[in-house]
Design an enzyme around this catalytic site. Sequence first.
Site, PDB file in Angstrom:
ATOM      1  NE  ARG A   1       0.579   1.195   3.044  1.00 13.82           N
ATOM      2  CZ  ARG A   1       1.703   2.377   3.767  1.00 13.82           C
ATOM      3  NH1 ARG A   1       2.187   1.745   3.846  1.00 13.82           N
ATOM      4  NH2 ARG A   1       0.819   3.385   3.572  1.00 13.82           N
ATOM      5  N   GLY A   2       0.620   2.306  -0.353  1.00 12.11           N
ATOM      6  CA  GLY A   2       1.546   3.899  -0.082  1.00 12.11           C
ATOM      7  C   GLY A   2       1.083   3.779  -1.716  1.00 12.11           C
ATOM      8  CB  ALA A   3       0.856   7.578  -3.215  1.00 11.31           C
TER       9      ALA A   3
ATOM     10  NE  ARG B   1      -6.132   0.528  -1.112  1.00 12.75           N
ATOM     11  CZ  ARG B   1      -5.265   1.685  -0.741  1.00 12.75           C
ATOM     12  NH1 ARG B   1      -4.598   1.092  -0.311  1.00 12.75           N
ATOM     13  NH2 ARG B   1      -6.065   2.134   0.320  1.00 12.75           N
TER      14      ARG B   1
ATOM     15  CD  GLN C   1      -2.501   2.932   6.618  1.00 12.70           C
ATOM     16  OE1 GLN C   1      -3.445   3.527   8.091  1.00 12.70           O
ATOM     17  NE2 GLN C   1      -4.057   2.474   5.993  1.00 12.70           N
TER      18      GLN C   1
ATOM     19  CG  ASP D   1      -3.152   8.524  -0.965  1.00  9.28           C
ATOM     20  OD1 ASP D   1      -1.964   7.547  -0.868  1.00  9.28           O
ATOM     21  OD2 ASP D   1      -2.827   9.249   0.302  1.00  9.28           O
TER      22      ASP D   1
ATOM     23  CG  ASN E   1      -2.060  12.011   2.604  1.00 10.01           C
ATOM     24  OD1 ASN E   1      -1.330  10.977   1.821  1.00 10.01           O
ATOM     25  ND2 ASN E   1      -1.720  12.090   4.334  1.00 10.01           N
ATOM     26  CE  LYS E   2      -4.845   5.589   4.564  1.00  8.71           C
ATOM     27  NZ  LYS E   2      -5.659   4.576   3.811  1.00  8.71           N
TER      28      LYS E   2
HETATM   29  O1  MRU Z   1      -4.609   3.044   2.607  1.00  9.00           O
HETATM   30  P1  MRU Z   1      -3.129   3.253   2.244  1.00  9.00           P
HETATM   31  O2  MRU Z   1      -2.117   2.895   2.944  1.00  9.00           O
HETATM   32  O3  MRU Z   1      -2.325   3.409   0.956  1.00  9.00           O
HETATM   33  O4  MRU Z   1      -3.072   5.677   2.175  1.00  9.00           O
HETATM   34  C1  MRU Z   1      -1.524   5.981   1.852  1.00  9.00           C
HETATM   35  C2  MRU Z   1      -0.701   6.425   2.181  1.00  9.00           C
HETATM   36  O5  MRU Z   1      -0.198   5.493   2.514  1.00  9.00           O
HETATM   37  C3  MRU Z   1      -1.232   8.083   2.527  1.00  9.00           C
HETATM   38  O6  MRU Z   1      -2.536   8.500   2.419  1.00  9.00           O
HETATM   39  C4  MRU Z   1       0.343   8.924   2.538  1.00  9.00           C
HETATM   40  O7  MRU Z   1      -0.105   9.162   3.306  1.00  9.00           O
HETATM   41  C5  MRU Z   1       0.062   8.505   1.188  1.00  9.00           C
HETATM   42  S1  MRU Z   1       1.232   8.882   0.447  1.00  9.00           S
HETATM   43  C6  MRU Z   1       1.900   7.638  -0.195  1.00  9.00           C
END
Ligand code: MRU
Length: 368
Positions: free
Chosen positions: A57-59, A100, A204, A245, A256-257
């Site tokens: 996971r993560g952008a 996603r 996370q 993201d 973002n998250k």
């Molecule tokens: O749902 P995730 O863990 O894939 O979320 C994405 C992220 O890791 C965060 O939103 C992060 O702050 C963005 S930067 C990769």
Amino acid sequence: MNVTHNGKSKHYRTVWFDKARNRVELIEQRLLPHQFKIVSTIDYVETARAITDMVVRGAGAIGATAAYGLTQGAWAFRGRGLKGFEKHLAKVYRTLAEARPTAVDPVNAMRWMLANITGVTVAERQERALAMAEQFADDDAAHCQALGQVGEPLIHDGARVLTHCNAGWLAFVDHGSATAPIYAAQAKGKSLHVFCDETRPRSQGAILTAWELAQQGIPHDIIADNAAGHLMQRGEIDLVIVGSDRTLGRTGEVANKIGTYTKAVLAKRHAIPFYVAIPLSTIDWELESGLDIPIEERDEDEVLRAWGITEGGRRQSVRVGNPGSTARNPAFDVTPPELITGIITPPGIFKPRHLWKNRAKLGFSGKA
Ligand code: MRU
């Protein structure tokens, strides 16, 4: 980043490709911090599932995984005709792009690959796909390293930094976005303290960011998601750095998250600088409004339940929510540009509304 595992330290990326076996290799992030394990996916469908289920996971990390997944799909093609190959790749693209919806990195990575997978035979194009995926992964790592150099001066000696979710190296191929300036400040000998928002529902921050920082020997505390306002009010936070993201190049809005928007409102209220760190692959140059960003809604069980480890070392999920209650689980939110002090990018720091006029520097290659 170096991972110390069973007493040995070794450098890992979050994702890489095994050409001989046509497999995508991933750090199984759902098991961290309790277990460090590498898994490999056997085909592009399994790679897409690994993205959906958040094995990875993560952008930036899912961007590189999608790039390798597209390669994996390309290498699995058995025919010779270019038409058939293109049709097959379009199907692989759709499967991976749908895994996603909020993060734009997978789509940016794969569109860039599709535009550049040239060659007069299928075999040539398969080789080209792998070269492009490796290039995307290398660029992601290089961009994140550059974010460290650009963002490091924002962190003064003794700074107390708040971060949300995991925008560390686990969320990218290496180095991380929001954490890159933190690692660069540490390398310069600055002392600093990081507050990691727990980041419910998947935690996370508590799980991944805290594990990363512990591996790097960076002093930190995990805080409950609701604690940041209190710490800001008491003067205990100097700076906020988060990842993204999907950042809209035309408006400066930042997806973002979930919970990021709340932290930005709080930071504004307390006049605390709020920065967003992104590699160039996180910029969406097409959308004209944050309202158009697809916000992923995940399973309600992520809110109603929580994962943990028993005293005996067994991973277990327990029900937290009232039996019979339902839940909503939007995974991301959108922060407007007026709440953001600056966007840290590889070529420099920009006001969110200035991304568009600096688009040439920021890798925009389409039509205005
Ligand atoms: O749902 P995730 O863990 O894939 O979320 C994405 C992220 O890791 C965060 O939103 C992060 O702050 C963005 S930067 C990769």
